[in-house]
Enzyme design. Structure first.
Site, PDB file in Angstrom:
ATOM      1  N   TRP A 102     -12.526 -26.094   7.510  1.00  0.00           N
ATOM      2  CA  TRP A 102     -11.441 -26.028   8.322  1.00  0.00           C
ATOM      3  C   TRP A 102     -11.157 -27.423   8.528  1.00  0.00           C
ATOM      4  O   TRP A 102      -9.734 -27.765   8.499  1.00  0.00           O
ATOM      5  CB  TRP A 102     -11.325 -25.117   9.517  1.00  0.00           C
ATOM      6  CG  TRP A 102     -11.592 -23.717   9.447  1.00  0.00           C
ATOM      7  CD1 TRP A 102     -12.774 -23.126   9.711  1.00  0.00           C
ATOM      8  CD2 TRP A 102     -10.681 -22.977   8.759  1.00  0.00           C
ATOM      9  NE1 TRP A 102     -12.446 -21.565   9.268  1.00  0.00           N
ATOM     10  CE2 TRP A 102     -11.117 -21.478   8.651  1.00  0.00           C
ATOM     11  CE3 TRP A 102      -9.225 -23.123   8.047  1.00  0.00           C
ATOM     12  CZ2 TRP A 102     -10.602 -20.669   8.095  1.00  0.00           C
ATOM     13  CZ3 TRP A 102      -8.638 -21.926   7.912  1.00  0.00           C
ATOM     14  CH2 TRP A 102      -9.307 -20.651   7.770  1.00  0.00           C
ATOM     15  N   ASP A 172      -9.227 -28.985  16.637  1.00  0.00           N
ATOM     16  CA  ASP A 172      -9.118 -27.670  16.425  1.00  0.00           C
ATOM     17  C   ASP A 172     -10.309 -27.038  17.147  1.00  0.00           C
ATOM     18  O   ASP A 172     -11.185 -27.204  16.780  1.00  0.00           O
ATOM     19  CB  ASP A 172      -9.020 -27.538  14.961  1.00  0.00           C
ATOM     20  CG  ASP A 172      -9.079 -26.210  14.468  1.00  0.00           C
ATOM     21  OD1 ASP A 172      -9.017 -25.282  15.288  1.00  0.00           O
ATOM     22  OD2 ASP A 172      -9.034 -25.819  13.280  1.00  0.00           O
ATOM     23  N   LYS A 196      -9.649 -15.327  18.136  1.00  0.00           N
ATOM     24  CA  LYS A 196     -11.269 -15.236  18.262  1.00  0.00           C
ATOM     25  C   LYS A 196     -11.517 -15.130  19.810  1.00  0.00           C
ATOM     26  O   LYS A 196     -12.199 -14.240  20.143  1.00  0.00           O
ATOM     27  CB  LYS A 196     -11.805 -16.406  17.656  1.00  0.00           C
ATOM     28  CG  LYS A 196     -11.609 -16.580  16.072  1.00  0.00           C
ATOM     29  CD  LYS A 196     -11.670 -17.918  15.685  1.00  0.00           C
ATOM     30  CE  LYS A 196     -11.234 -18.207  14.213  1.00  0.00           C
ATOM     31  NZ  LYS A 196     -11.586 -17.388  13.177  1.00  0.00           N
TER      32      LYS A 196
HETATM   33  C1  LIG Z   1     -11.981 -23.713  13.242  1.00  0.00           C
HETATM   34  C2  LIG Z   1     -10.562 -22.823  12.556  1.00  0.00           C
HETATM   35  N1  LIG Z   1      -9.494 -23.624  12.327  1.00  0.00           N
HETATM   36  C3  LIG Z   1      -8.333 -22.766  11.495  1.00  0.00           C
HETATM   37  C4  LIG Z   1      -8.294 -21.491  11.490  1.00  0.00           C
HETATM   38  C5  LIG Z   1      -7.314 -20.979  10.591  1.00  0.00           C
HETATM   39  O1  LIG Z   1      -6.463 -20.265  11.534  1.00  0.00           O
HETATM   40  P1  LIG Z   1      -5.228 -19.547  11.491  1.00  0.00           P
HETATM   41  O2  LIG Z   1      -5.711 -18.219  10.581  1.00  0.00           O
HETATM   42  O3  LIG Z   1      -4.739 -19.143  12.729  1.00  0.00           O
HETATM   43  O4  LIG Z   1      -4.432 -20.441  10.715  1.00  0.00           O
HETATM   44  C6  LIG Z   1      -9.523 -20.909  11.564  1.00  0.00           C
HETATM   45  C7  LIG Z   1      -9.701 -19.376  11.178  1.00  0.00           C
HETATM   46  O5  LIG Z   1     -10.743 -18.710  10.970  1.00  0.00           O
HETATM   47  C8  LIG Z   1     -10.829 -21.466  12.222  1.00  0.00           C
HETATM   48  O6  LIG Z   1     -11.563 -20.764  12.140  1.00  0.00           O
END
Ligand SMILES: Cc1ncc(COP(=O)(O)O)c(C=O)c1O
Length: 360
Positions: A102, A172, A196
């Site tokens: 991520w 994040d 989550k």
């Molecule tokens: C740490 C993290 N950042 C970003 C995301 C992406 O999120 P989204 O699907 O809401 O764009 C996720 C999704 O699992 C994640 O676990």
């Protein structure tokens, strides 16, 4: 219908009580004769829910007055772009600490917009650890420093956050927001997709320090400016009303559980059950994360061979365990033990891990 133990990585388990309350008022919210989804987002009934969710998050997460709570759309992934669009100006650097897929994705988006750097990375050990402060490489013209607090795919988590003075720290927190108390003042911006720990997918929460709303955004499309949403209390355009209603329900539930400190204690207890099953297995289960970087939210492990992983997962499925397969990019097994996953599910998983090992 047999009971299932939901260990999905996201969207993931919601508190049963929250689902039951939502069900009870689905067709008649607050005596309106309609569901919350059918109300105007400008109505008093909806606005009360919206404001309550903001106030509750501020209370539960101890958010200081000089921060705004925003409800955005586009998932955490849109934040990967909104951040550099807003803050990464000519002559500055978006500096990223890489601890997994991520953070790599966040960096990739920033590269499309401006100059970037990698302050530290644990890629060389396949993201088994979190870098220490000694490893950071900062620049005096950093626009911001970005990190991912919990690495959903690799199962590592920052245990302490660095104090960064030369630039705003942006995090994040999609996969561990509200799982433990956090010193919000260390951050200029915290963001998280809700799906989550906060509710269903569809709403992204941002907690932003007011001084970051003062940057020049003349070149940024209106809906992608934090200021647009801050100035209108996240009612600039139609917000995802049902997702925010569910967020409000989840926050109410967190408060009823005793708040974030109590949730953290329970999360530690839950994760310990599964880490103990790994540590006491004489190497049968191998944790991916180094011990001092272990996540309380995503527990990643492998059995001796890929064939063993598949057999373990197939049997688990038969027994009602859902979502235990690792992310497609790393494989193996992963148990996501978010706030709403009950202790009983972790007890059951521990028992299954012990009995599976004993019989193999
Ligand atoms: C740490 C993290 N950042 C970003 C995301 C992406 O999120 P989204 O699907 O809401 O764009 C996720 C999704 O699992 C994640 O676990």
């Amino acid at each position: 219908m047999t009971a299932v133990y939901n260990f999905n990585a996201g969207p993931s388990a919601l508190p049963k009580e929250v689902l039951q309350r939502a069900q009870a008022e689905l067709t008649n919210f607050n005596g309106t004769g309609m569901s919350i989804m059918e109300l105007s987002h400008r109505s008093k009934d909806y606005e009360a829910v919206h404001q309550n969710a903001i106030d509750l998050l501020k209370e539960l997460y101890n958010i200081p007055d000089q921060y705004k709570v925003l409800f955005l759309q586009g998932g955490a992934s849109l934040q990967f772009s909104m951040i550099p669009l807003q803050f990464l100006k000519e002559g500055t650097i978006g500096n990223y600490i890489l601890t997994g897929s991520w953070s790599e994705k966040a960096l990739k988006e920033a590269k499309l917009i401006g100059k970037t750097a990698i302050a530290a990375s644990t890629k060389e050990n396949n993201y088994q650890s979190i870098p220490t402060s000694n490893d950071f490489q900062f620049n005096k013209n950093d626009a911001y420093v970005h990190l991912t607090s919990n690495n959903t795919i690799f199962g590592t988590q920052w245990q302490d956050f660095p104090t960064i003075n030369h630039a705003p720290l942006i995090a994040d927190m999609s996969s561990d927001i509200l799982s433990r108390p956090v010193d919000v003042e260390k951050f200029g911006l915290i963001y998280a997709g809700a799906q989550k720990n906060l509710g269903p997918s569809g709403v992204t929460v941002a907690i932003i320090k007011e001084d970051l709303l003062e940057v020049n955004v003349d070149q940024v499309p209106t809906v992608l400016r934090y200021k647009t949403h801050a100035d209108s209390n996240s009612l600039y355009h139609t917000p995802p009303t049902f997702a925010i209603y569910m967020l409000n329900q989840v926050l109410t539930w967190v408060k009823e559980q005793g708040g974030v400190n109590a949730i953290q204690k329970r999360n530690e207890e839950k994760a310990k059950l599964i880490y103990d099953a790994i540590d006491e297995s004489n190497g049968f289960y191998r944790g991916h994360a180094e011990k001092d970087a272990r996540s309380l939210m995503n527990i990643t492990f492998n059995l001796p061979t890929e064939d063993d992983n598949q057999k373990f997962l197939a049997k688990a499925k038969e027994l009602g365990f859902v979502g235990l397969n690792g992310h497609r990019s790393v494989g193996g097994c992963r148990a996501s033990t978010y706030n709403a996953v009950p202790l009983e599910a972790c007890v059951a998983l521990r028992e299954y891990m012990d009995s599976y090992r004993a019989s193999h």
